[in-house]
Design an enzyme around this catalytic site. Structure first.
Site, PDB file in Angstrom:
ATOM      1  N   ASN A  48      -9.310  -4.758   7.656  1.00 39.03           N
ATOM      2  CA  ASN A  48      -7.652  -4.546   7.825  1.00 39.03           C
ATOM      3  C   ASN A  48      -7.357  -2.982   8.166  1.00 39.03           C
ATOM      4  OD1 ASN A  48      -4.971  -4.454   7.492  1.00 39.03           O
ATOM      5  ND2 ASN A  48      -4.894  -4.507   5.286  1.00 39.03           N
ATOM      6  N   TRP A  49      -7.204  -2.985   9.256  1.00 36.48           N
ATOM      7  CA  TRP A  49      -6.874  -1.458   9.922  1.00 36.48           C
ATOM      8  C   TRP A  49      -5.622  -1.098   9.629  1.00 36.48           C
ATOM      9  CZ3 TRP A  49      -9.431  -2.363  15.540  1.00 36.48           C
ATOM     10  CH2 TRP A  49     -10.763  -2.397  15.468  1.00 36.48           C
ATOM     11  N   LYS A  50      -4.661  -1.894   9.115  1.00 33.66           N
ATOM     12  CA  LYS A  50      -3.261  -1.224   9.032  1.00 33.66           C
ATOM     13  C   LYS A  50      -2.612  -0.650  10.393  1.00 33.66           C
ATOM     14  CE  LYS A  50      -5.050  -1.142   4.322  1.00 33.66           C
ATOM     15  NZ  LYS A  50      -4.647  -0.437   3.024  1.00 33.66           N
ATOM     16  N   HIS A 105       0.562  -8.829   1.589  1.00 33.10           N
ATOM     17  CA  HIS A 105      -0.371  -7.729   1.072  1.00 33.10           C
ATOM     18  C   HIS A 105       0.514  -6.808   0.157  1.00 33.10           C
ATOM     19  CE1 HIS A 105      -2.397  -3.937   1.451  1.00 33.10           C
ATOM     20  NE2 HIS A 105      -3.301  -4.452   1.626  1.00 33.10           N
ATOM     21  N   GLU A 134       1.294  -3.929   0.344  1.00 35.62           N
ATOM     22  CA  GLU A 134       2.053  -2.794   1.024  1.00 35.62           C
ATOM     23  C   GLU A 134       3.172  -3.467   1.574  1.00 35.62           C
ATOM     24  OE1 GLU A 134      -1.966  -0.250   1.917  1.00 35.62           O
ATOM     25  OE2 GLU A 134      -0.981  -1.463   3.524  1.00 35.62           O
ATOM     26  N   GLU A 145      -6.452  -8.315  -4.377  1.00 31.79           N
ATOM     27  CA  GLU A 145      -6.431  -6.927  -4.249  1.00 31.79           C
ATOM     28  C   GLU A 145      -5.683  -6.329  -5.446  1.00 31.79           C
ATOM     29  OE1 GLU A 145      -6.857  -4.985  -0.426  1.00 31.79           O
ATOM     30  OE2 GLU A 145      -5.355  -6.336   0.138  1.00 31.79           O
ATOM     31  N   GLY A 205      -6.576   1.751  -1.829  1.00 31.03           N
ATOM     32  CA  GLY A 205      -6.848   2.832  -1.096  1.00 31.03           C
ATOM     33  C   GLY A 205      -6.924   4.056  -2.286  1.00 31.03           C
ATOM     34  N   SER A 225     -10.678  -0.744  -1.995  1.00 29.96           N
ATOM     35  CA  SER A 225     -11.571   0.468  -2.143  1.00 29.96           C
ATOM     36  C   SER A 225     -12.960  -0.367  -2.031  1.00 29.96           C
ATOM     37  CB  SER A 225     -11.196   1.199  -3.458  1.00 29.96           C
ATOM     38  OG  SER A 225     -10.122   2.024  -3.376  1.00 29.96           O
ATOM     39  N   GLY A 232     -10.447  -1.959   3.987  1.00 26.27           N
ATOM     40  CA  GLY A 232      -9.479  -1.124   4.570  1.00 26.27           C
ATOM     41  C   GLY A 232     -10.252   0.042   5.251  1.00 26.27           C
TER      42      GLY A 232
END
Length: 269
Positions: free
Chosen positions: A15-17, A101, A103, A173, A179, A219, A240
């Protein structure tokens, strides 16, 4: 490894965001395209910004890598400025889509209701949802014997049929791990995945529940992925930061291929 786990193909999703620019994306794909195994061995996917997806589909045409969208709207078309149509994603060749997600919930006010709308929209357009679950599983600790339904899972899957659930992947998650550099322990991840699978058994059947893949995210690194992927109810990882590096991505794919092997050569995946 149980017969049930062995039947579920491991899945590694990057997941590159909103990281990477166009040149970075193409350089990464050029590095990994011919080094990932067949989808029957380990399935791989890369989630990136919408503006890269069509080029990524073309760049991975001869590679087993799946292109994954990071979000989708619940309507196929209409006056929804700035949103992404599930019909359009399918049209350009995207295979999977991340939905729900943490976020998205935190910064864009997504709810259980909108997550469900997006899940059903993806499925009706032939996309395969990867549904994020960030619910605090510790709230269920006192009820472990009863194994109550995980609320976010039940809400996200409302109206999803037995046939459709086979095209759904779930990803646990924990919010605090995303993160942070601190992943859940393998035991914590397994307990959460077990609760999710028990929820699937209640919503569908024990047989169906054993067919659905459950990933861990938060993470994830090559250093902790092996122990996590050895767990009975965990079938892969959603990654990530570590997956921004092509060599770390390949190492994670190698670990998913066979987590019992202590050392890996990504050239031989």
């Amino acid at each position: 490894m149980s017969q049930h786990k062995a039947a579920r193909v491991p899945f590694v999703v990057a997941n590159w965001k909103i990281n990477k620019l166009q040149a970075d994306v193409m350089a990464f794909l050029n590095e990994v395209n011919d080094k990932v195994p067949d989808q029957k061995v380990v399935e791989t996917g890369i989630a990136a910004q919408d503006l890269f997806l069509a080029d990524m589909v073309r760049a991975t045409e001869k590679s087993p890598i799946h292109v994954v969208a990071e979000n989708v709207h619940w309507e196929d078309s209409g006056a929804y400025t700035g949103e992404t149509s599930p019909k359009a994603l399918k049209d350009i060749g995207a295979k999977y889509v991340l939905i729900g997600h943490f976020e998205r919930r935190k910064f864009f006010n997504e709810t259980d209701s909108t997550v469900n709308l997006k899940v059903t929209a993806a499925l009706r357009n032939g996309l395969r949802p990867i549904i994020d679950v960030d619910e605090d599983m510790s709230t269920y600790a006192q009820f472990m014997d009863a194994e109550p339904s995980v609320a976010q899972v039940a809400a996200a899957l409302a109206g999803v049929s037995v046939d459709q659930i086979r095209n759904v992947t779930l990803a646990y998650e924990p919010t605090w791990a995303i993160g942070s550099g601190e992943a859940a322990s393998a035991d914590q991840a397994q307990k959460a995945a077990h609760l999710i699978r028990q929820t699937l058994a209640k919503l569908y059947s024990p047989v169906i529940a054993e067919q659905v893949r459950i990933l861990y995210g938060g993470s994830v690194t090559p250093a902790n992925a092996r122990e996590i992927m050895l767990q009975e109810d965990i079938d892969g990882v959603l990654v990530g930061t570590a997956a921004l590096d092509p060599q770390k991505f390949l190492e994670l794919v190698a670990i998913a291929h066979n987590p019992t092997i202590p050392d890996f050569n990504t050239e031989e995946v």
